[in-house]
Design a protein around this motif. Sequence first.
Motif, mmCIF file in Angstrom:
data_model
loop_
_atom_site.group_PDB
_atom_site.id
_atom_site.type_symbol
_atom_site.label_atom_id
_atom_site.label_comp_id
_atom_site.label_asym_id
_atom_site.label_seq_id
_atom_site.Cartn_x
_atom_site.Cartn_y
_atom_site.Cartn_z
ATOM 1 N N ILE A 65 0.858 -1.193 0.000
ATOM 2 C CA ILE A 65 0.000 0.000 0.000
ATOM 3 C C ILE A 65 0.892 1.240 0.000
ATOM 4 C CG2 ILE A 65 -1.800 1.286 1.212
ATOM 5 C CD1 ILE A 65 -2.654 -1.523 0.164
ATOM 6 N N GLU A 66 0.827 2.002 -1.093
ATOM 7 C CA GLU A 66 1.609 3.231 -1.187
ATOM 8 C C GLU A 66 0.786 4.465 -0.851
ATOM 9 O OE1 GLU A 66 3.794 3.502 -4.804
ATOM 10 O OE2 GLU A 66 4.653 1.502 -4.554
ATOM 11 N N SER A 67 -0.544 4.361 -1.007
ATOM 12 C CA SER A 67 -1.422 5.477 -0.657
ATOM 13 C C SER A 67 -2.851 4.978 -0.545
ATOM 14 C CB SER A 67 -1.334 6.608 -1.691
ATOM 15 O OG SER A 67 -1.875 6.192 -2.928
ATOM 16 N N VAL A 68 -3.681 5.803 0.091
ATOM 17 C CA VAL A 68 -5.118 5.541 0.223
ATOM 18 C C VAL A 68 -5.827 6.809 -0.233
ATOM 19 C CG1 VAL A 68 -7.007 5.028 1.816
ATOM 20 C CG2 VAL A 68 -4.760 3.973 2.178
ATOM 21 N N THR A 69 -6.794 6.662 -1.119
ATOM 22 C CA THR A 69 -7.568 7.823 -1.569
ATOM 23 C C THR A 69 -8.969 7.748 -0.983
ATOM 24 O OG1 THR A 69 -8.231 6.715 -3.615
ATOM 25 C CG2 THR A 69 -6.267 8.090 -3.715
ATOM 26 N N LEU A 70 -9.481 8.945 -0.613
ATOM 27 C CA LEU A 70 -10.794 9.000 0.027
ATOM 28 C C LEU A 70 -11.327 10.418 -0.012
ATOM 29 C CD1 LEU A 70 -10.168 10.419 3.048
ATOM 30 C CD2 LEU A 70 -9.210 8.170 3.451
ATOM 31 N N GLY A 71 -12.622 10.539 0.210
ATOM 32 C CA GLY A 71 -13.262 11.839 0.359
ATOM 33 C C GLY A 71 -13.589 12.063 1.823
ATOM 34 N N ALA A 72 -13.417 13.291 2.297
ATOM 35 C CA ALA A 72 -13.666 13.588 3.710
ATOM 36 C C ALA A 72 -14.244 14.990 3.874
ATOM 37 C CB ALA A 72 -12.375 13.454 4.513
ATOM 38 N N ASP A 73 -15.043 15.120 4.919
ATOM 39 C CA ASP A 73 -15.704 16.373 5.274
ATOM 40 C C ASP A 73 -15.011 16.954 6.504
ATOM 41 O OD1 ASP A 73 -17.527 18.443 5.707
ATOM 42 O OD2 ASP A 73 -19.082 17.125 6.503
ATOM 43 N N CYS A 74 -14.615 18.222 6.448
ATOM 44 C CA CYS A 74 -13.976 18.878 7.585
ATOM 45 C C CYS A 74 -15.050 19.257 8.603
ATOM 46 C CB CYS A 74 -13.213 20.123 7.135
ATOM 47 S SG CYS A 74 -12.334 20.949 8.473
ATOM 48 N N LEU A 75 -15.020 18.591 9.771
ATOM 49 C CA LEU A 75 -16.015 18.834 10.809
ATOM 50 C C LEU A 75 -15.653 20.006 11.701
ATOM 51 C CD1 LEU A 75 -16.736 15.153 11.900
ATOM 52 C CD2 LEU A 75 -17.970 16.559 10.226
ATOM 53 N N TRP A 76 -14.347 20.242 11.882
ATOM 54 C CA TRP A 76 -13.889 21.359 12.712
ATOM 55 C C TRP A 76 -12.487 21.755 12.278
ATOM 56 C CZ3 TRP A 76 -9.416 20.436 15.313
ATOM 57 C CH2 TRP A 76 -9.094 19.107 15.587
ATOM 58 N N SER A 77 -12.129 22.974 12.594
ATOM 59 C CA SER A 77 -10.810 23.496 12.249
ATOM 60 C C SER A 77 -10.381 24.489 13.322
ATOM 61 C CB SER A 77 -10.876 24.188 10.885
ATOM 62 O OG SER A 77 -9.629 24.683 10.513
ATOM 63 N N ARG A 78 -9.121 24.413 13.742
ATOM 64 C CA ARG A 78 -8.577 25.322 14.759
ATOM 65 C C ARG A 78 -7.252 25.881 14.258
ATOM 66 N NH1 ARG A 78 -12.641 23.461 16.306
ATOM 67 N NH2 ARG A 78 -13.373 22.727 18.295
ATOM 68 N N PRO A 79 -7.050 27.183 14.366
ATOM 69 C CA PRO A 79 -5.771 27.763 13.942
ATOM 70 C C PRO A 79 -4.649 27.373 14.901
ATOM 71 C CG PRO A 79 -7.149 29.433 14.949
ATOM 72 C CD PRO A 79 -7.981 28.187 14.871
#
Length: 113
Positions: A65-79
């Motif tokens: 396994i060299e990589s995994v591709t997927l879609g994701a939703d950002c639920l939260w973000s902090r600076p």
Amino acid sequence: MEDRRQHDRRHLGLQIEAYELHSGERLGRLADLSVEGFMLFCERSIETDSVMQFRLVPARPLEGIESVTLGADCLWSRPGPDAQSGWAGFQIIDMASDQASALEILLRHLAQE
């Protein structure tokens, strides 16, 4: 904050870099990972509620396994403290079955770390 995860997140001893699938832009490094999602230490601020396509790349291939591709939703973000970097939590929302199998292999290796 209430923890609503159904699966344990694995803190990473293995380095996994995250790239935007289409542009190839490096977005950051994973801090933890589960079958449901991941936390990312970001190179730049990521907007909450943004949906992104990722390529997750371990520092070394694991069982081919060299990589995994997927879609994701950002639920939260902090600076981060420097206002350039930050942290973001993602829920995996889309992944092909072969990629789900590849993710399971990564998680199995993380459990052994």
